[in-house]
Design an enzyme around this catalytic site. Structure first.
Site, PDB file in Angstrom:
ATOM      1  N   PRO A   1       0.854  -1.195   0.000  1.00 50.18           N
ATOM      2  CA  PRO A   1       0.000   0.000   0.000  1.00 50.18           C
ATOM      3  C   PRO A   1       0.883   1.237   0.000  1.00 50.18           C
ATOM      4  O   PRO A   1       1.831   1.315   0.785  1.00 50.18           O
ATOM      5  CB  PRO A   1      -0.766  -0.110   1.326  1.00 50.18           C
ATOM      6  CG  PRO A   1       0.027  -1.038   2.180  1.00 50.18           C
ATOM      7  CD  PRO A   1       0.826  -1.927   1.268  1.00 50.18           C
ATOM      8  N   MET A   2       0.617   2.184  -0.890  1.00 46.88           N
ATOM      9  CA  MET A   2       1.441   3.407  -0.922  1.00 46.88           C
ATOM     10  C   MET A   2       0.532   4.618  -1.158  1.00 46.88           C
ATOM     11  O   MET A   2      -0.044   4.776  -2.237  1.00 46.88           O
ATOM     12  CB  MET A   2       2.529   3.292  -1.988  1.00 46.88           C
ATOM     13  CG  MET A   2       3.616   2.297  -1.604  1.00 46.88           C
ATOM     14  SD  MET A   2       4.916   2.110  -2.839  1.00 46.88           S
ATOM     15  CE  MET A   2       4.132   1.040  -4.040  1.00 46.88           C
ATOM     16  N   LEU A   3       0.439   5.420  -0.106  1.00 48.01           N
ATOM     17  CA  LEU A   3      -0.426   6.594  -0.122  1.00 48.01           C
ATOM     18  C   LEU A   3      -0.044   7.508  -1.281  1.00 48.01           C
ATOM     19  O   LEU A   3       1.146   7.790  -1.469  1.00 48.01           O
ATOM     20  CB  LEU A   3      -0.227   7.337   1.212  1.00 48.01           C
ATOM     21  CG  LEU A   3      -1.387   8.175   1.730  1.00 48.01           C
ATOM     22  CD1 LEU A   3      -2.660   7.346   1.855  1.00 48.01           C
ATOM     23  CD2 LEU A   3      -1.030   8.760   3.093  1.00 48.01           C
TER      24      LEU A   3
ATOM     25  N   LYS B   1      -0.044  -5.195   8.837  1.00 45.57           N
ATOM     26  CA  LYS B   1       1.270  -4.794   8.304  1.00 45.57           C
ATOM     27  C   LYS B   1       1.938  -3.938   9.365  1.00 45.57           C
ATOM     28  O   LYS B   1       1.386  -2.919   9.779  1.00 45.57           O
ATOM     29  CB  LYS B   1       1.087  -4.011   7.002  1.00 45.57           C
ATOM     30  CG  LYS B   1       2.385  -3.503   6.385  1.00 45.57           C
ATOM     31  CD  LYS B   1       2.129  -3.003   4.960  1.00 45.57           C
ATOM     32  CE  LYS B   1       3.373  -2.465   4.296  1.00 45.57           C
ATOM     33  NZ  LYS B   1       3.709  -1.102   4.707  1.00 45.57           N
TER      34      LYS B   1
ATOM     35  N   GLY C   1      12.898  -2.963   1.140  1.00 48.87           N
ATOM     36  CA  GLY C   1      14.189  -2.946   0.470  1.00 48.87           C
ATOM     37  C   GLY C   1      14.356  -3.920  -0.676  1.00 48.87           C
ATOM     38  O   GLY C   1      15.478  -4.110  -1.148  1.00 48.87           O
TER      39      GLY C   1
ATOM     40  N   GLY D   1       7.311  -2.514  -2.521  1.00 52.98           N
ATOM     41  CA  GLY D   1       6.758  -1.166  -2.541  1.00 52.98           C
ATOM     42  C   GLY D   1       7.338  -0.329  -3.662  1.00 52.98           C
ATOM     43  O   GLY D   1       6.952  -0.438  -4.827  1.00 52.98           O
ATOM     44  N   ARG D   2       8.345   0.488  -3.319  1.00 52.06           N
ATOM     45  CA  ARG D   2       8.854   1.479  -4.272  1.00 52.06           C
ATOM     46  C   ARG D   2       9.323   0.872  -5.586  1.00 52.06           C
ATOM     47  O   ARG D   2       9.097   1.439  -6.662  1.00 52.06           O
ATOM     48  CB  ARG D   2       9.976   2.289  -3.605  1.00 52.06           C
ATOM     49  CG  ARG D   2       9.446   3.200  -2.525  1.00 52.06           C
ATOM     50  CD  ARG D   2      10.516   3.628  -1.575  1.00 52.06           C
ATOM     51  NE  ARG D   2      10.975   2.525  -0.721  1.00 52.06           N
ATOM     52  CZ  ARG D   2      11.867   2.651   0.238  1.00 52.06           C
ATOM     53  NH1 ARG D   2      12.419   3.832   0.461  1.00 52.06           N
ATOM     54  NH2 ARG D   2      12.219   1.614   0.979  1.00 52.06           N
TER      55      ARG D   2
ATOM     56  N   ASN E   1       8.670  -7.500   3.911  1.00 52.60           N
ATOM     57  CA  ASN E   1       8.651  -6.249   3.140  1.00 52.60           C
ATOM     58  C   ASN E   1       9.838  -5.389   3.554  1.00 52.60           C
ATOM     59  O   ASN E   1      10.281  -5.431   4.692  1.00 52.60           O
ATOM     60  CB  ASN E   1       7.325  -5.496   3.417  1.00 52.60           C
ATOM     61  CG  ASN E   1       7.338  -4.057   2.920  1.00 52.60           C
ATOM     62  OD1 ASN E   1       7.274  -3.116   3.720  1.00 52.60           O
ATOM     63  ND2 ASN E   1       7.432  -3.866   1.626  1.00 52.60           N
TER      64      ASN E   1
ATOM     65  N   CYS F   1       2.745   3.012   9.814  1.00 50.48           N
ATOM     66  CA  CYS F   1       2.943   4.395   9.358  1.00 50.48           C
ATOM     67  C   CYS F   1       3.431   5.277  10.513  1.00 50.48           C
ATOM     68  O   CYS F   1       2.815   5.318  11.566  1.00 50.48           O
ATOM     69  CB  CYS F   1       1.631   4.942   8.788  1.00 50.48           C
ATOM     70  SG  CYS F   1       1.836   6.634   8.201  1.00 50.48           S
TER      71      CYS F   1
HETATM   72  C1  LIG Z   1       4.817   6.977  -1.310  1.00 47.48           C
HETATM   73  C2  LIG Z   1       4.667   5.911  -0.258  1.00 47.48           C
HETATM   74  C3  LIG Z   1       3.486   5.823   0.444  1.00 47.48           C
HETATM   75  C4  LIG Z   1       3.308   4.812   1.415  1.00 47.48           C
HETATM   76  N1  LIG Z   1       2.091   4.677   2.014  1.00 47.48           N
HETATM   77  C5  LIG Z   1       1.854   3.611   2.823  1.00 47.48           C
HETATM   78  C6  LIG Z   1       0.552   3.306   3.289  1.00 47.48           C
HETATM   79  O1  LIG Z   1      -0.438   3.981   2.958  1.00 47.48           O
HETATM   80  N2  LIG Z   1       0.414   2.237   4.125  1.00 47.48           N
HETATM   81  C7  LIG Z   1       1.472   1.445   4.480  1.00 47.48           C
HETATM   82  O2  LIG Z   1       1.301   0.473   5.219  1.00 47.48           O
HETATM   83  N3  LIG Z   1       2.711   1.695   4.033  1.00 47.48           N
HETATM   84  C8  LIG Z   1       2.912   2.738   3.190  1.00 47.48           C
HETATM   85  N4  LIG Z   1       4.163   2.937   2.662  1.00 47.48           N
HETATM   86  C9  LIG Z   1       5.246   1.996   3.001  1.00 47.48           C
HETATM   87  C10 LIG Z   1       5.271   0.836   2.001  1.00 47.48           C
HETATM   88  O3  LIG Z   1       4.066   0.118   2.041  1.00 47.48           O
HETATM   89  C11 LIG Z   1       6.444  -0.113   2.306  1.00 47.48           C
HETATM   90  O4  LIG Z   1       6.255  -0.674   3.573  1.00 47.48           O
HETATM   91  C12 LIG Z   1       7.794   0.602   2.282  1.00 47.48           C
HETATM   92  O5  LIG Z   1       7.917   1.452   1.147  1.00 47.48           O
HETATM   93  C13 LIG Z   1       8.946  -0.413   2.307  1.00 47.48           C
HETATM   94  O6  LIG Z   1       8.890  -1.245   1.183  1.00 47.48           O
HETATM   95  P1  LIG Z   1       9.859  -1.013  -0.106  1.00 47.48           P
HETATM   96  O7  LIG Z   1      11.259  -0.926   0.423  1.00 47.48           O
HETATM   97  O8  LIG Z   1       9.618  -2.206  -0.989  1.00 47.48           O
HETATM   98  O9  LIG Z   1       9.429   0.283  -0.729  1.00 47.48           O
HETATM   99  C14 LIG Z   1       4.353   3.921   1.705  1.00 47.48           C
HETATM  100  C15 LIG Z   1       5.557   4.028   0.978  1.00 47.48           C
HETATM  101  C16 LIG Z   1       5.704   4.989  -0.002  1.00 47.48           C
HETATM  102  C17 LIG Z   1       6.986   5.050  -0.793  1.00 47.48           C
END
Ligand SMILES: Cc1cc2nc3c(=O)[nH]c(=O)nc-3n(C[C@H](O)[C@H](O)[C@H](O)COP(=O)(O)O)c2cc1C
Length: 325
Positions: A18-20, A140, A214, A234-235, A212, A102
């Site tokens: 999930p990414m806001l 999460k 990195g 995520g990213r 999750n 969060c």
């Molecule tokens: C732009 C953005 C918005 C995010 N919004 C949320 C969210 O709404 N809920 C959540 O649980 N995590 C949120 N995250 C965190 C990601 O879900 C994830 O846990 C975090 O980016 C680590 O994973 P990654 O290294 O694969 O990016 C957000 C991350 C990004 C980059």
């Protein structure tokens, strides 16, 4: 044919985090075209936005193609959580997820998100309330808060929450530092400890443990499948969405990679259904990664940056088709 037959991954979960502001419904539709088997998550939606906001439909509506789709909820009130979970059921979500990760100051003020790590009993109540919807519930969460690194506390958190009926934990494998770091820094600065997540799966094999944090390349992801039940990305899924298809192929779920022109045709068809109601920038902003690492990536991104809200996404993308040849 899949040439990674040694990866025993058919029952493993691949999901997009999930990414806001990023994983809105248009982004999710795009990702679904690239990756038919991954589990998609909504952006976090607070219970107050659903129960007190003027326009809950805006947060809840989605396209059928997005299944399997999980609604991520944020909040700390079991009564509100029960009502929000019931809405998720009505709308046809495949599951609901509680945000316990969060670290933003707005969320801290509301006393939910990562700060719930200190109150596993409350998380258990929230999970029990969500479970009354009949939907599968997942949580999460982080490893812990601030500089405190204590595996036993993490394990106890999971055990208490599991007793309330949660069987699926998605562990963002780093702490959240509630003071002094922005949400973006909180995704990079606190050290990653994938080994803690592996340990959780070893010690709690009856639970579904998804890792999750990195993951941004194929072999790092597939290596996880021998240690945990799934990987949430995520990213990297946003910036390099074809990676999802590469992982699917390595998992034996597809034989070839998607062709960008075919993906764009699918998006144009989708955008045509929306017509003028979908202005170009609302879709194009999610498509920068479509040519990640390929020839023509720069020209594609430059084209996307010319999107204007006076033009429909369908018209705009039709003009972009020749750039994908
Ligand atoms: C732009 C953005 C918005 C995010 N919004 C949320 C969210 O709404 N809920 C959540 O649980 N995590 C949120 N995250 C965190 C990601 O879900 C994830 O846990 C975090 O980016 C680590 O994973 P990654 O290294 O694969 O990016 C957000 C991350 C990004 C980059």
């Amino acid at each position: 044919m899949n040439n990674n037959k040694n990866i025993k991954s058919n029952d493993k979960i691949l999901s997009v985090a999930p990414m806001l502001d990023w994983t809105d419904r248009h982004c999710r539709y795009f990702l679904r075209l690239l990756c038919p088997s991954c589990v998609l998550y909504t952006e976090m939606v607070t219970t107050s936005a659903l129960l007190l906001g003027r326009d809950p439909e805006r947060f809840l509506e989605f396209s059928e193609a997005e299944h399997p789709l999980i609604l991520q909820l944020g909040g700390d009130d079991p009564v509100a959580m029960r009502a929000a979970a019931a809405m998720a059921h009505t709308y046809g979500y495949d599951g609901i997820n509680l945000n316990v990760g969060c670290p933003s100051s707005r969320v801290q003020k509301g006393r939910f998100g990562a700060c719930l790590m200190t109150t596993p009993e409350l998380v258990a109540e929230l999970v029990a309330a969500m479970g009354e919807s009949g939907l599968p519930v997942s949580v999460k969460h982080r490893l812990g808060l601030d500089r405190e690194e204590d595996y036993a506390t993490l394990r106890a958190f999971i055990e208490i929450v599991a007793m309330a009926g949660c069987r699926h934990f998605i562990v963002h494998a780093r702490n959240a530092w509630l003071k002094g770091l922005s949400p973006a820094e909180n995704r990079d600065v606190p050290p990653l400890r994938w080994d803690w997540v592996h340990q959780l799966k070893k010690e709690l094999p009856h639970l579904t443990i998804e890792i999750n944090g990195g993951f941004n390349e194929l072999t790092a992801v597939t290596a996880q499948f021998s240690a945990v039940d799934g990987v949430m990305i995520g990213r990297a899924a946003y910036h390099h969405p074809l990676l999802l298809a590469e992982i699917e192929r390595a998992m034996g779920r597809r034989e070839t990679l998607p062709v960008p022109e075919v993906i764009l045709s699918g998006l144009i068809e989708y955008a045509e259904q929306w017509g003028e109601a979908l202005p170009a920038p609302r879709l194009s902003r999610h498509l920068h990664g479509l040519r990640f690492g390929q020839n023509g990536a720069g020209a594609w991104r430059r084209f996307l940056s010319t999107a204007e809200s006076g033009e429909s996404a369908a018209e705009f993308l039709r003009r972009g088709m020749p750039l994908l040849d």
